[in-house]
Design a protein around this motif. Sequence first.
Motif, PDB file in Angstrom:
ATOM      1  N   ASN A 100      -2.748  10.793   1.178  1.00 52.77           N
ATOM      2  CA  ASN A 100      -3.857  10.145   0.492  1.00 52.77           C
ATOM      3  C   ASN A 100      -3.495   8.678   0.275  1.00 52.77           C
ATOM      4  O   ASN A 100      -2.620   8.360  -0.531  1.00 52.77           O
ATOM      5  CB  ASN A 100      -4.153  10.823  -0.852  1.00 52.77           C
ATOM      6  CG  ASN A 100      -4.633  12.251  -0.670  1.00 52.77           C
ATOM      7  OD1 ASN A 100      -5.453  12.529   0.190  1.00 52.77           O
ATOM      8  ND2 ASN A 100      -4.106  13.162  -1.486  1.00 52.77           N
TER       9      ASN A 100
ATOM     10  N   SER B 148       0.841  -1.190   0.000  1.00 46.78           N
ATOM     11  CA  SER B 148       0.000   0.000   0.000  1.00 46.78           C
ATOM     12  C   SER B 148       0.878   1.242   0.000  1.00 46.78           C
ATOM     13  O   SER B 148       2.018   1.210   0.472  1.00 46.78           O
ATOM     14  CB  SER B 148      -0.939   0.015   1.213  1.00 46.78           C
ATOM     15  OG  SER B 148      -0.192   0.037   2.409  1.00 46.78           O
ATOM     16  N   SER B 149       0.349   2.334  -0.553  1.00 51.74           N
ATOM     17  CA  SER B 149       1.105   3.587  -0.633  1.00 51.74           C
ATOM     18  C   SER B 149       0.263   4.754  -0.148  1.00 51.74           C
ATOM     19  O   SER B 149      -0.965   4.755  -0.289  1.00 51.74           O
ATOM     20  CB  SER B 149       1.561   3.866  -2.073  1.00 51.74           C
ATOM     21  OG  SER B 149       2.583   3.000  -2.466  1.00 51.74           O
ATOM     22  N   THR B 150       0.952   5.725   0.430  1.00 50.31           N
ATOM     23  CA  THR B 150       0.324   6.985   0.826  1.00 50.31           C
ATOM     24  C   THR B 150       1.059   8.110   0.128  1.00 50.31           C
ATOM     25  O   THR B 150       2.271   8.260   0.282  1.00 50.31           O
ATOM     26  CB  THR B 150       0.384   7.186   2.355  1.00 50.31           C
ATOM     27  OG1 THR B 150      -0.293   6.116   2.998  1.00 50.31           O
ATOM     28  CG2 THR B 150      -0.253   8.498   2.746  1.00 50.31           C
TER      29      THR B 150
ATOM     30  N   THR C 264       5.501   3.913   1.116  1.00 54.01           N
ATOM     31  CA  THR C 264       5.022   2.600   0.687  1.00 54.01           C
ATOM     32  C   THR C 264       5.230   1.587   1.813  1.00 54.01           C
ATOM     33  O   THR C 264       6.302   1.530   2.407  1.00 54.01           O
ATOM     34  CB  THR C 264       5.762   2.122  -0.570  1.00 54.01           C
ATOM     35  OG1 THR C 264       5.626   3.106  -1.605  1.00 54.01           O
ATOM     36  CG2 THR C 264       5.194   0.804  -1.067  1.00 54.01           C
TER      37      THR C 264
ATOM     38  N   THR D 249      -3.517   4.868  -0.876  1.00 52.59           N
ATOM     39  CA  THR D 249      -3.895   4.068  -2.038  1.00 52.59           C
ATOM     40  C   THR D 249      -3.387   2.648  -1.804  1.00 52.59           C
ATOM     41  O   THR D 249      -2.220   2.455  -1.493  1.00 52.59           O
ATOM     42  CB  THR D 249      -3.276   4.617  -3.330  1.00 52.59           C
ATOM     43  OG1 THR D 249      -3.718   5.948  -3.523  1.00 52.59           O
ATOM     44  CG2 THR D 249      -3.699   3.771  -4.531  1.00 52.59           C
ATOM     45  N   THR D 250      -4.274   1.682  -1.937  1.00 48.80           N
ATOM     46  CA  THR D 250      -3.885   0.286  -1.759  1.00 48.80           C
ATOM     47  C   THR D 250      -3.887  -0.422  -3.099  1.00 48.80           C
ATOM     48  O   THR D 250      -4.811  -0.255  -3.892  1.00 48.80           O
ATOM     49  CB  THR D 250      -4.849  -0.440  -0.797  1.00 48.80           C
ATOM     50  OG1 THR D 250      -4.832   0.224   0.461  1.00 48.80           O
ATOM     51  CG2 THR D 250      -4.427  -1.896  -0.599  1.00 48.80           C
ATOM     52  N   PHE D 251      -2.851  -1.189  -3.372  1.00 50.12           N
ATOM     53  CA  PHE D 251      -2.827  -1.976  -4.599  1.00 50.12           C
ATOM     54  C   PHE D 251      -2.238  -3.340  -4.287  1.00 50.12           C
ATOM     55  O   PHE D 251      -1.458  -3.491  -3.352  1.00 50.12           O
ATOM     56  CB  PHE D 251      -2.031  -1.280  -5.708  1.00 50.12           C
ATOM     57  CG  PHE D 251      -0.622  -0.919  -5.359  1.00 50.12           C
ATOM     58  CD1 PHE D 251       0.433  -1.751  -5.691  1.00 50.12           C
ATOM     59  CD2 PHE D 251      -0.338   0.268  -4.695  1.00 50.12           C
ATOM     60  CE1 PHE D 251       1.732  -1.423  -5.379  1.00 50.12           C
ATOM     61  CE2 PHE D 251       0.970   0.605  -4.374  1.00 50.12           C
ATOM     62  CZ  PHE D 251       2.005  -0.241  -4.712  1.00 50.12           C
TER      63      PHE D 251
ATOM     64  N   ASN E 297       4.675  13.870  -9.473  1.00 52.65           N
ATOM     65  CA  ASN E 297       3.323  13.526  -9.898  1.00 52.65           C
ATOM     66  C   ASN E 297       3.113  13.906 -11.354  1.00 52.65           C
ATOM     67  O   ASN E 297       4.055  14.307 -12.060  1.00 52.65           O
ATOM     68  CB  ASN E 297       2.284  14.176  -8.989  1.00 52.65           C
ATOM     69  CG  ASN E 297       2.368  15.713  -9.000  1.00 52.65           C
ATOM     70  OD1 ASN E 297       2.981  16.307  -9.898  1.00 52.65           O
ATOM     71  ND2 ASN E 297       1.764  16.338  -8.019  1.00 52.65           N
TER      72      ASN E 297
END
Length: 354
Positions: free
Chosen positions: A209, A203-205, A332, A211-213, A322
């Motif tokens: 914000n 998972s990442s922030t 991460t 975000t899980t993958f 970005n």
Amino acid sequence: MRYLNFTLVLLSFFIISCGSGGSGLDPHLNEQELQEVLEINLVGKWKIKRPSSSSKNILANNSCNIVQIEFLENQTYLLNISYLESSSSELINKLFKGKYDIKFSESDGEVDIERVVLMGTNYNSSSAVPSQGSIATITEIVFDEEADDISFNIKLETGTSAICNIDSTLSLEGDKEEQLEPNAPKDSNHIKIQQEWRVINVSSTVENNATTFDVCSIFLDEYYDRCYEEETDSFSSNCSQPDTLTLLFSSYGTYLFTYYDAAGQILSSEEGEWRWVSGTTAPYTNFQVRFEDESWDNSSLIVVDELSETTFSVQQTSTEQNENNEDVVVTTTYNFQLSSLPYSSSDCQNISNK
């Protein structure tokens, strides 16, 4: 991981220079103790010394150079070789990983290692050690305890025949690398981390914000790197996709990512070095990783979130750009479980269609 008790560690100090034709072991030890002392000597990361003749001639005669062999306490080995691709001057590095087994011999109270066989990842040890390995067979092993040197003969076997000449036996010498944190307590993170771990989720922030993958995104990158052909704008035929990913740490500073297919066969691997960061509030909580040709100054910093006998979690923070070319902080988190535990196969379906 199999821990050798304090008594057996003390036994290793009774070893004297082995010399040719003798084990050099304390004659007062019984056969089992002698075998365990010999195995203590074998475990470690051995950097192979280059013979005096040129590397080019060695490659021409034998197809492959033995660069390094690492023996772990859980009967896992890592064999690093280099070779020249046909019709090319580019030197390729290849790593073989699997299980090793030891055949001991005893005569007149002396115990020696008769041979070490390097087998595949699915090898199961039994009372009858194979006469030769599927990857390599090592014989004529002589330790020099004082210099931390080893000499041996090695013959590469059929498991390497796709890239190596397996018709000859090589006589080699090696130096043992220094062990990381040899005095670390048995209940410390340094001891616990020395396992092979399976990646469960990631998972990442990004700027707070979350975000899980799943691991399928990691598998997709590996699949593209290994199977995609730019010339044809397509994937290689019969190129297996990864099904699981493990991370191994050794006490000699090796870390190794290994991708496996659904049948448990190794598809690719990525090897580097790791070490603990000193001076932290809690010991053995931050570590660095790098590739061998990189400087520690440019290495990645990893923070241990959780580490038990069966679970492992770490965080890595980096600065990335970005879509607006702005710098953002990305944290991460990687979660692992012990690789020997049961697991559910990843449901990535056909990632070549993604």
